[in-house]
Enzyme design. Structure first.
Site, mmCIF file in Angstrom:
data_model
loop_
_atom_site.group_PDB
_atom_site.id
_atom_site.type_symbol
_atom_site.label_atom_id
_atom_site.label_comp_id
_atom_site.label_asym_id
_atom_site.label_seq_id
_atom_site.Cartn_x
_atom_site.Cartn_y
_atom_site.Cartn_z
ATOM 1 N N ASP A 124 7.998 52.193 -62.277
ATOM 2 C CA ASP A 124 8.585 52.535 -60.983
ATOM 3 C C ASP A 124 7.972 51.662 -59.894
ATOM 4 O OD1 ASP A 124 10.396 54.004 -59.421
ATOM 5 O OD2 ASP A 124 8.805 55.340 -58.745
ATOM 6 N N HIS A 131 10.695 52.986 -46.426
ATOM 7 C CA HIS A 131 9.960 54.037 -47.145
ATOM 8 C C HIS A 131 8.452 53.759 -47.098
ATOM 9 C CE1 HIS A 131 8.859 56.984 -50.184
ATOM 10 N NE2 HIS A 131 8.292 56.025 -50.896
ATOM 11 N N ARG A 140 -1.912 56.999 -44.144
ATOM 12 C CA ARG A 140 -3.041 56.161 -43.708
ATOM 13 C C ARG A 140 -3.029 55.840 -42.215
ATOM 14 N NH1 ARG A 140 -1.425 54.218 -48.604
ATOM 15 N NH2 ARG A 140 0.095 52.914 -47.588
ATOM 16 N N GLU A 197 12.691 61.568 -54.966
ATOM 17 C CA GLU A 197 12.748 60.192 -54.494
ATOM 18 C C GLU A 197 14.099 59.638 -54.926
ATOM 19 O OE1 GLU A 197 9.230 57.912 -55.541
ATOM 20 O OE2 GLU A 197 8.157 58.821 -53.851
ATOM 21 N N GLU A 199 16.407 56.876 -55.817
ATOM 22 C CA GLU A 199 16.219 55.503 -56.292
ATOM 23 C C GLU A 199 17.409 55.076 -57.152
ATOM 24 O OE1 GLU A 199 12.387 54.604 -57.980
ATOM 25 O OE2 GLU A 199 11.389 56.255 -56.917
ATOM 26 N N ASP A 229 13.020 60.215 -58.852
ATOM 27 C CA ASP A 229 11.621 60.218 -59.259
ATOM 28 C C ASP A 229 10.944 61.432 -58.609
ATOM 29 O OD1 ASP A 229 9.046 59.482 -60.007
ATOM 30 O OD2 ASP A 229 8.821 58.054 -58.353
ATOM 31 N N ARG A 233 3.867 65.905 -53.947
ATOM 32 C CA ARG A 233 3.127 65.186 -52.898
ATOM 33 C C ARG A 233 1.693 65.661 -52.731
ATOM 34 N NH1 ARG A 233 6.175 60.866 -52.911
ATOM 35 N NH2 ARG A 233 8.354 61.306 -52.354
ATOM 36 N N GLN A 236 -0.182 64.153 -55.557
ATOM 37 C CA GLN A 236 -0.243 62.703 -55.303
ATOM 38 C C GLN A 236 -1.315 62.347 -54.264
ATOM 39 O OE1 GLN A 236 3.540 61.127 -54.002
ATOM 40 N NE2 GLN A 236 2.834 59.007 -53.928
ATOM 41 N N TYR A 240 -4.122 59.759 -55.855
ATOM 42 C CA TYR A 240 -3.527 58.416 -55.933
ATOM 43 C C TYR A 240 -4.473 57.240 -55.719
ATOM 44 C CZ TYR A 240 -3.152 57.125 -50.958
ATOM 45 O OH TYR A 240 -3.412 56.739 -49.670
ATOM 46 N N LYS A 249 3.793 62.149 -60.636
ATOM 47 C CA LYS A 249 5.091 61.550 -60.966
ATOM 48 C C LYS A 249 5.489 61.811 -62.410
ATOM 49 C CE LYS A 249 5.315 58.993 -57.094
ATOM 50 N NZ LYS A 249 6.489 58.865 -56.233
ATOM 51 N N THR A 253 11.755 62.572 -64.415
ATOM 52 C CA THR A 253 12.521 61.568 -63.693
ATOM 53 C C THR A 253 13.952 61.742 -64.174
ATOM 54 O OG1 THR A 253 10.631 60.062 -63.678
ATOM 55 C CG2 THR A 253 12.802 59.094 -63.273
ATOM 56 N N THR A 345 11.750 54.374 -53.808
ATOM 57 C CA THR A 345 12.549 55.214 -52.913
ATOM 58 C C THR A 345 13.288 54.348 -51.902
ATOM 59 O OG1 THR A 345 10.808 56.830 -53.091
ATOM 60 C CG2 THR A 345 12.441 57.211 -51.371
ATOM 61 N N GLU A 359 9.563 62.208 -46.113
ATOM 62 C CA GLU A 359 9.918 61.458 -44.913
ATOM 63 C C GLU A 359 10.857 62.263 -44.011
ATOM 64 O OE1 GLU A 359 10.953 58.302 -47.930
ATOM 65 O OE2 GLU A 359 10.893 57.102 -46.089
HETATM 66 MN MN MN Z 1 9.304 56.426 -57.011
#
Ligand code: MN
Length: 417
Positions: A124, A131, A140, A197, A199, A229, A233, A236, A240, A249, A253, A345, A359
Site C-alpha cells: 500500500d 491526504h 506532526r 481509506e 483507494e 484500506d 487510527r 496506528q 507507526y 492496517k 482490505t 488514500t 480527514e
Molecule cells: Mn492506505
C-alpha cells in the site's frame, strides 16, 4: 471513444456500468454452484469459463480451471488483447453467435461475486498529496506535515495478502494496543477510531525480476479495483514510528469484485500533476499514468439511509501506479502475477474530497452530520461503508461496482476460546 453497441439492450444504456467497452474480470457463482471466471455485460454475468469450454473463445487449456484470473493474466498482454477482441465480437451488435453466447449469461442479480484473483502480495502506498498534508498536519503539525522524502519517493509499506477480502465481507472491529494523550501507559482495547481509506488498487498481471522502467511497469498492470484500506487510527498513532503501519492496517482490505482492465481505462488517461521537486530519471513518466475516475464513499448506519460523505477522483494522485510499481522494483524486489498495489488514500483539495474519516472529521474535532441527528467522527458499529467508482465516455460509463463492508462489533473477549 464512443459506446460499442451490444445486442444486449441493457449494455447500451449510457448509465449502465458494464457496457461492451468495459468487460471487467470477476468470479461468480449461482446457488449451489462452484465459482467460475466471468465478465459483466449490461445486467448479466457472462460465464467465460463456459465460453472457453464451448470453444467460443481461444484461450490456452486450463486458463479458467481455477476460479481466479491469475492464470489468464500470466499468459500476458497478447492474450489479454485477443480475448478482449473476441468478447467484443461475440457480444457486439450483429454478432452471429448471439444464441450460443446467450446460453452462458446469468442475471447479475442472481450471481454471488467472489474474489476476482488470488492476491499474491499486497503493498500500500501513500501518494495523494492532499491526504499526506492533511494527515501529516494532524499527526506532526503543519510545519512538518509532508515528510522530507515525500516529493521524491512513492512511499509505501508491505501489507498482507491475507487481509484482502471481497466486497460484501463483514469487517470485525479490531482490538489493539492504544495509548491516547491522557493514558500514562498503553491499553489493550477495541479500536475507537476505526476508519476507511478510499483507494484504487492496481493489479500486477506480469511478473518481474530486477528493476523495471515506468513504461515496463505500466505494461505489467492488468487492471484496477476499488480498494478500502480499513485503518484503526488509534492503533496506528501509537505503533507507526519508526517502521510504519502494522496492526492498524491488518484487519481487512476490501476490494471490488470487478477488475476493470487497463484496456478499458485507456481512453481516460490523465497526466500526473506538475512536479513540485524534480524527480529522479527512473521515475519519469512518458505516458499519462493516471485516469479520470470519479470516486465516492457512502456511509449507511444500521437501519438508516446512505449519505455520500466524500467525492474525489483518481487524477488527484501525485504518483501513478506505474511509477509506484517501477519504484517497488528498484531494490530488485520481484513482482508476482496477482500482486495488489494500493494507490494510497485519494483526497482532493476541498473538505468534501477527503478520502478518510480521519480527514473528514479532522481527527474527530469536526464530526460529520448525518440524517436523523446522527453524527460520525469515525465508524460506529454496524455502519456500512461503500466505495464506488466510474468514469464516463461519450454515451457510456465504465463502472467498478462497489467495495462495500459492514463493520460489526469487536469480540467481547478476544482471547476466550
Ligand atoms: Mn492506505
Amino acid at each position: 471513444m464512443t459506446l460499442i453497441r451490444s445486442w444486449l439492450p441493457a449494455a447500451n444504456d449510457a448509465a449502465c456500468p458494464f457496457p461492451l467497452n468495459n468487460l471487467p474480470c470477476g468470479v461468480f457463482s449461482v446457488a449451489g454452484g462452484a465459482p467460475r471466471c466471468c465478465t459483466a455485460i449490461g445486467d448479466k454475468v457472462l460465464d467465460v469459463a463456459a465460453l472457453a469450454a464451448a470453444g467460443l473463445v481461444a484461450v490456452p487449456p486450463g486458463t479458467f480451471d481455477a476460479p481466479a484470473w491469475n492464470a489468464f493474466m500470466a499468459h500476458g498482454p497478447a492474450l489479454w488483447a485477443s480475448f478482449r477482441a473476441e468478447l467484443t465480437a461475440l457480444l457486439g451488435e450483429g454478432s452471429d453467435s448471439e444464441a450460443a453466447v446467450a446460453q452462458h449469461l446469468v442475471p447479475l442479480a442472481e450471481a454471488a461475486l467472489h474474489m476476482p484473483m488470488t492476491v499474491a502480495e499486497y503493498t500500500d502506498f501513500y501518494a495523494s498529496k492532499h491526504h499526506a498534508m492533511n494527515v501529516g498536519t494532524m499527526f506532526r503539525g503543519a510545519e512538518n506535515a509532508l515528510p522530507p522524502n515525500w516529493l521524491s519517493i512513492p512511499i509505501g509499506y508491505n501489507g498482507r495478502a491475507s487481509s484482502v477480502v471481497v466486497s460484501g465481507t463483514e469487517v470485525r472491529r479490531p482490538w489493539g494496543q492504544v495509548k491516547g494523550p491522557d493514558d500514562a501507559l498503553p491499553r489493550f482495547a477495541p479500536s475507537a477510531r476505526f476508519d476507511i481509506e478510499l483507494e484504487l488498487g492496481a493489479i500486477v498481471g506480469q511478473p518481474s525480476s530486477g528493476p523495471v522502467t515506468v513504461a515496463e511497469a505500466g505494461a505489467m498492470i492488468f487492471g484496477y479495483v476499488l480498494l478500502n484500506d480499513w485503518s484503526a487510527r488509534d492503533i496506528q498513532a501509537w505503533e507507526y514510528q519508526p517502521l510504519g503501519p502494522f496492526q492498524a492496517k491488518a484487519t481487512a482490505t476490501t476490494i471490488s469484485p470487478w477488475i476493470v482492465t487497463a484496456a478499458a481505462l485507456e481512453p481516460f488517461r490523465v497526466a500526473i500533476p506538475p512536479r513540485e521537486r524534480e524527480i529522479l530519471p527512473y521515475l519519469e513518466e512518458a505516458l499519462p499514468g493516471l485516469y479520470d475516475i470519479a470516486l465516492e464513499v457512502g456511509l449507511t448506519p444500521e437501519g438508516g439511509e446512505e449519505t455520500v460523505i466524500s467525492r474525489t477522483n483518481y487524477c488527484e494522485m501525485y504518483f501513478s501506479a506505474a511509477q509506484q510499481l517501477a519504484h517497488h522494483t528498484t531494490s530488485g524486489c520481484s513482482m508476482r502475477v496477482g500482486d495488489l498495489l494500493g494507490s494510497g488514500t485519494i483526497s482532493g483539495p476541498e473538505k468534501g474530497n477527503r478520502g478518510s474519516l480521519l480527514e473528514l472529521s479532522w481527527g474527530g474535532k469536526e464530526p460529520l452530520d448525518l440524517p436523523g441527528g446522527l453524527t460520525r467522527s469515525f465508524i460506529a458499529d454496524n455502519d456500512t461503508l461503500t466505495l464506488r467508482g466510474a468514469t464516463k465516455g461519450d454515451g457510456y460509463t465504465i463502472g467498478f461496482g462497489e467495495a462495500r463492508g459492514k463493520v460489526i462489533p469487536a469480540l467481547e473477549h478476544p482471547y476466550e476460546r
